[in-house]
Design an enzyme around this catalytic site. Structure first.
Site, PDB file in Angstrom:
ATOM      1  N   ARG A  47      88.724  -1.513 -46.174  1.00  9.14           N
ATOM      2  CA  ARG A  47      89.934  -2.520 -45.732  1.00  9.14           C
ATOM      3  C   ARG A  47      89.412  -3.796 -45.276  1.00  9.14           C
ATOM      4  NH1 ARG A  47      92.746   0.493 -41.198  1.00  9.14           N
ATOM      5  NH2 ARG A  47      91.224   1.932 -41.173  1.00  9.14           N
ATOM      6  N   GLN A 111      72.075   7.631 -47.213  1.00  6.25           N
ATOM      7  CA  GLN A 111      73.126   8.635 -47.727  1.00  6.25           C
ATOM      8  C   GLN A 111      73.830   8.049 -48.909  1.00  6.25           C
ATOM      9  OE1 GLN A 111      76.726   8.518 -45.767  1.00  6.25           O
ATOM     10  NE2 GLN A 111      77.346  10.611 -45.902  1.00  6.25           N
ATOM     11  N   ASP A 140      79.964   0.623 -36.906  1.00  4.18           N
ATOM     12  CA  ASP A 140      81.036  -0.294 -36.739  1.00  4.18           C
ATOM     13  C   ASP A 140      81.952  -0.439 -35.483  1.00  4.18           C
ATOM     14  OD1 ASP A 140      82.509   2.272 -36.913  1.00  4.18           O
ATOM     15  OD2 ASP A 140      83.546   1.456 -38.540  1.00  4.18           O
ATOM     16  N   GLU A 193      91.459  15.348 -37.641  1.00  7.88           N
ATOM     17  CA  GLU A 193      91.798  14.125 -38.186  1.00  7.88           C
ATOM     18  C   GLU A 193      93.161  13.758 -38.494  1.00  7.88           C
ATOM     19  OE1 GLU A 193      89.024  11.807 -38.712  1.00  7.88           O
ATOM     20  OE2 GLU A 193      88.504  13.292 -37.520  1.00  7.88           O
ATOM     21  N   TYR A 405      71.056 -44.543 -38.290  1.00  3.07           N
ATOM     22  CA  TYR A 405      70.442 -43.297 -39.016  1.00  3.07           C
ATOM     23  C   TYR A 405      68.960 -43.309 -38.868  1.00  3.07           C
ATOM     24  CZ  TYR A 405      69.289 -39.877 -42.662  1.00  3.07           C
ATOM     25  OH  TYR A 405      68.638 -38.891 -43.382  1.00  3.07           O
ATOM     26  N   ALA A 419      71.018 -51.307 -32.505  1.00  3.43           N
ATOM     27  CA  ALA A 419      72.328 -51.017 -33.107  1.00  3.43           C
ATOM     28  C   ALA A 419      71.909 -51.057 -34.607  1.00  3.43           C
ATOM     29  CB  ALA A 419      73.346 -51.663 -32.487  1.00  3.43           C
ATOM     30  N   SER A 444      68.620 -55.119 -34.027  1.00  4.10           N
ATOM     31  CA  SER A 444      69.578 -54.705 -34.637  1.00  4.10           C
ATOM     32  C   SER A 444      69.736 -54.829 -35.872  1.00  4.10           C
ATOM     33  CB  SER A 444      70.842 -55.322 -33.816  1.00  4.10           C
ATOM     34  OG  SER A 444      71.094 -55.030 -32.607  1.00  4.10           O
TER      35      SER A 444
HETATM   36  C1  UD1 Z   1      85.931   8.876 -37.451  1.00  8.11           C
HETATM   37  C2  UD1 Z   1      86.145  10.346 -37.081  1.00  8.11           C
HETATM   38  C3  UD1 Z   1      87.396  10.240 -36.215  1.00  8.11           C
HETATM   39  C4  UD1 Z   1      87.319   9.128 -35.034  1.00  8.11           C
HETATM   40  C5  UD1 Z   1      86.984   7.990 -35.699  1.00  8.11           C
HETATM   41  C6  UD1 Z   1      86.467   6.930 -34.837  1.00  8.11           C
HETATM   42  C7  UD1 Z   1      85.117  12.013 -38.605  1.00  8.11           C
HETATM   43  C8  UD1 Z   1      85.591  12.904 -39.656  1.00  8.11           C
HETATM   44  N1  UD1 Z   1      86.110  11.479 -37.902  1.00  8.11           N
HETATM   45  O1  UD1 Z   1      86.930   8.676 -38.393  1.00  8.11           O
HETATM   46  O2  UD1 Z   1      87.708  11.376 -35.582  1.00  8.11           O
HETATM   47  O3  UD1 Z   1      88.529   9.141 -34.424  1.00  8.11           O
HETATM   48  O4  UD1 Z   1      85.714   7.903 -36.570  1.00  8.11           O
HETATM   49  O5  UD1 Z   1      86.582   5.648 -35.093  1.00  8.11           O
HETATM   50  O6  UD1 Z   1      84.194  11.754 -38.233  1.00  8.11           O
HETATM   51  N2  UD1 Z   1      80.059   6.727 -42.186  1.00  8.11           N
HETATM   52  C9  UD1 Z   1      78.822   7.043 -42.751  1.00  8.11           C
HETATM   53  N3  UD1 Z   1      78.855   7.979 -44.132  1.00  8.11           N
HETATM   54  C10 UD1 Z   1      80.103   8.400 -44.655  1.00  8.11           C
HETATM   55  C11 UD1 Z   1      81.245   8.267 -43.805  1.00  8.11           C
HETATM   56  C12 UD1 Z   1      81.189   7.088 -42.669  1.00  8.11           C
HETATM   57  O7  UD1 Z   1      77.993   6.441 -42.909  1.00  8.11           O
HETATM   58  O8  UD1 Z   1      79.901   9.193 -45.511  1.00  8.11           O
HETATM   59  C13 UD1 Z   1      79.872   5.892 -41.067  1.00  8.11           C
HETATM   60  C14 UD1 Z   1      80.859   4.491 -41.488  1.00  8.11           C
HETATM   61  O9  UD1 Z   1      79.886   3.578 -41.740  1.00  8.11           O
HETATM   62  C15 UD1 Z   1      81.356   4.445 -39.820  1.00  8.11           C
HETATM   63  C16 UD1 Z   1      81.327   5.641 -39.000  1.00  8.11           C
HETATM   64  O10 UD1 Z   1      80.595   6.735 -40.148  1.00  8.11           O
HETATM   65  O11 UD1 Z   1      80.349   3.560 -39.338  1.00  8.11           O
HETATM   66  C17 UD1 Z   1      82.736   6.113 -39.124  1.00  8.11           C
HETATM   67  O12 UD1 Z   1      83.467   6.296 -40.245  1.00  8.11           O
HETATM   68  P1  UD1 Z   1      84.648   6.060 -40.863  1.00  8.11           P
HETATM   69  O13 UD1 Z   1      85.054   6.438 -42.082  1.00  8.11           O
HETATM   70  O14 UD1 Z   1      85.294   4.687 -40.135  1.00  8.11           O
HETATM   71  O15 UD1 Z   1      85.556   7.109 -39.896  1.00  8.11           O
HETATM   72  P2  UD1 Z   1      86.927   7.459 -39.440  1.00  8.11           P
HETATM   73  O16 UD1 Z   1      87.804   7.911 -40.759  1.00  8.11           O
HETATM   74  O17 UD1 Z   1      87.337   6.288 -38.793  1.00  8.11           O
HETATM   75 CA    CA Z   2      86.371   4.198 -38.591  1.00 11.77          CA
END
Ligand code: UD1
Ligand code: CA
Length: 507
Positions: A47, A111, A140, A193, A405, A419, A444
């Site tokens: 997003r 990952q 984040d 979720e 300058y 100046a 100047s």
């Molecule tokens: C997650 C939580 C949700 C919570 C929310 C808070 C889960 C299943 N859900 O949802 O309950 O309310 O955070 O913000 O955990 N990331 C990885 N690898 C992945 C997926 C995500 O490193 O495969 C990292 C993302 O970069 C991010 C964090 O994990 O920093 C959260 O991931 P995001 O996809 O934003 O989770 P949400 O769906 O928001």
């Molecule tokens: Ca999130």
């Protein structure tokens, strides 16, 4: 150029690994009970609609992930623990080199592909050493406070020995966050979720922050048992809570005092919100360190800036990047200072721009001056209005007060640049250096055609075009001799009025 170092301990310190002051010191028992932090930063960030990985977008002058890493480092350092582990994936070609350069000793887990938050924690587990507690943070969510992370770790030491402690918030509009489901007696039973929730579950306003501390053995046991049987086909970290309940282990949901602390960035709008909040904190910190800020709501200060007591900042000022401002300096209205070091008692007058420059104690800059990269002003130098400098070193007490300058130049002490003086540093092919000694008077409207050198004590007459070196103590002039045509102006004016009378246009 030297800087007063005695003020260093007073200076508003934002050095790496130092964040807000810790509210308490851990007990010796906690110290031996070492803690780890895993920061999840592999997600896509769809997003954001950006080519830049989400966690490298900046808030208050730092990439989002840096705020989280710094908070984690600060808390881990108290425990004498290892630096955090960051899980990278999407955009890791950019994220990994950034992190390893900025945070020496940081551990990176990869990952690929990202298959959910549970899978992200899985790839970090092999990097753990003997830690008994593992916090999981979101790369984040940069507003997390050190005190909350400390609370999470401490929660695991409670008598009921919870397997999980996590931060929750009550939001009037819980949107896409996971919902915290509690039983009749208020115990957390699971997190659902939003995409998997029933209408009834969705109406719950207590949400999961995505910030946790786990008992390490429990986490290691639970993660391999996760499945992808859910609406998103992902391994949900949140599912380990249900496993804890099934094992009869306690879970501690800790509500944060300010819900903004757990705000994650998923969109540009949320990035702006988080940026404002971090800058508000930077301004509060500046106040508490003895800085005056006039109309703070108009002032922009990066989290990377270091300020000293008795600095006064006017309205609409921006202080950015690795800027350091010494005690008692004043930054006037609308000035922009980027990646620069100002000594003490420096005055940057309104609407000046200072970038990648250095100014010694008591220097005076502007109004309307532009100091570009590589400007180095010694103590007491004056740079006045409509003066532009670039790669210019001016010695103690030298002055260039108007419309000038100075580029690729080295100027000695107590030299006065008049100046309209211009160093002609560019011959169309290369940049050339102008060297001017001490106690020189440059009249100047002088042009110095570089490469050229002017010796100490020389005087250069107004309007001179200097193309040859000027020896010390010489006077240099290069003017065409002036002629005065007596009375000639009278006939000029007469011709003009005759023209006017005959109705001709123009004057
Ligand atoms: C997650 C939580 C949700 C919570 C929310 C808070 C889960 C299943 N859900 O949802 O309950 O309310 O955070 O913000 O955990 N990331 C990885 N690898 C992945 C997926 C995500 O490193 O495969 C990292 C993302 O970069 C991010 C964090 O994990 O920093 C959260 O991931 P995001 O996809 O934003 O989770 P949400 O769906 O928001
Ligand atoms: Ca999130």
């Amino acid at each position: 150029m030297t800087f007063p170092d005695e003020g260093a301990e007073n200076r508003l310190s934002r050095r790496p690994f130092v964040t807000e002051p810790s509210t308490r010191s851990p007990s010796p028992a906690q110290k031996s009970n070492t803690a780890a932090c895993v920061i999840l930063a592999a997600g896509k960030g769809v997003r954001m609609k950006s080519l830049l990985p989400k966690v490298l977008h900046r808030a208050a002058g730092r990439p989002l992930v840096d705020h989280v890493v710094r908070t984690a480092c600060g808390v881990l350092a108290e425990f004498g623990a290892h630096p955090p582990i960051v899980v990278v994936g999407n955009g890791r070609e950019a994220v990994t080199p950034h992190l390893t350069a900025e945070f020496p000793g940081i551990r990176i887990a990869v990952q690929d592909p990202p298959r959910g938050t549970g899978d992200a924690v899985r790839v970090a587990l092999p990097l753990l050493s003997d830690e008994t507690k593992v916090a999981v943070l979101a790369g984040d969510a940069p507003l997390l406070r050190a005190s909350s992370l400390e609370r999470l770790f401490a929660a695991l030491d409670q008598p009921e020995r919870p397997a999980v402690a996590f931060l929750t918030a009550v939001l009037p509009d819980p949107g896409a966050y996971g919902r915290v489901i509690r039983d009749g007696s208020g115990r957390v039973v699971r997190i659902v979720e939003a995409k998997d929730a029933t209408a009834e579950e969705k109406s719950v306003c207590e949400i999961n922050s995505g910030i946790y501390a786990f008992e390490r053995e429990f986490l290691s046991r639970a993660i391999p048992r996760l499945t992808t049987k859910n609406a998103q086909g992902e391994y949900y970290l949140t599912d380990v809570l249900e496993m804890a309940v099934a094992e009869g282990l306690a879970i501690e949901g800790i509500a944060v005092a300010e819900p903004s602390e757990i705000l994650g960035v998923n969109s540009r709008k949320e990035l702006a919100l988080v940026d404002s909040e971090l800058r508000r904190r930077a301004i509060d910190l500046a106040f508490s360190c003895g800085v005056t800020i006039v109309r703070p709501e108009t002032v922009t200060i990066d989290d990377t800036v270091e300020l000293s007591p008795d600095v006064v900042i006017g309205p609409f000022v921006s202080l950015c990047g690795k800027t350091v401002v010494g005690a008692g300096s004043q930054i006037g209205q609308g000035a922009i200072v980027i990646d620069s070091r100002l000594g003490s008692g420096v005055e940057v007058r309104p609407y000046s721009i200072v970038e990648k420059s250095v100014a010694g104690d008591g220097a005076l800059i502007g109004p309307f001056a532009r100091l570009r990269e590589g400007t180095d002003l010694a103590a007491g130098v004056h740079i006045g209005n409509f003066v532009e400098t670039k790669k210019a070193r001016l010695g103690r007490g030298s002055k260039a007060n108007h419309l000038t300058y100075i580029g690729d130049a080295v100027i000695g002490e107590k030299t006065n640049v008049g100046a309209g003086v211009i160093t002609c540093n560019y011959d169309g092919y290369a940049k050339n250096v102008t060297t001017i000694g001490s106690n020189v008077f440059v009249g100047s409207d002088v042009q110095l055609v570089a490469p050229v050198a002017v010796g100490d004590g020389a005087v250069i007459g107004a309007g001179t075009t200097v193309t040859k070196d000027v020896p010390s103590d010489a006077i240099a002039t290069s003017r065409a001799p002036q002629q005065n045509l007596e009375g000639a102006a009278r006939s000029y004016h007469e011709r003009k009025s005759r023209k006017k009378a005959s109705g001709a246009k123009g004057n």
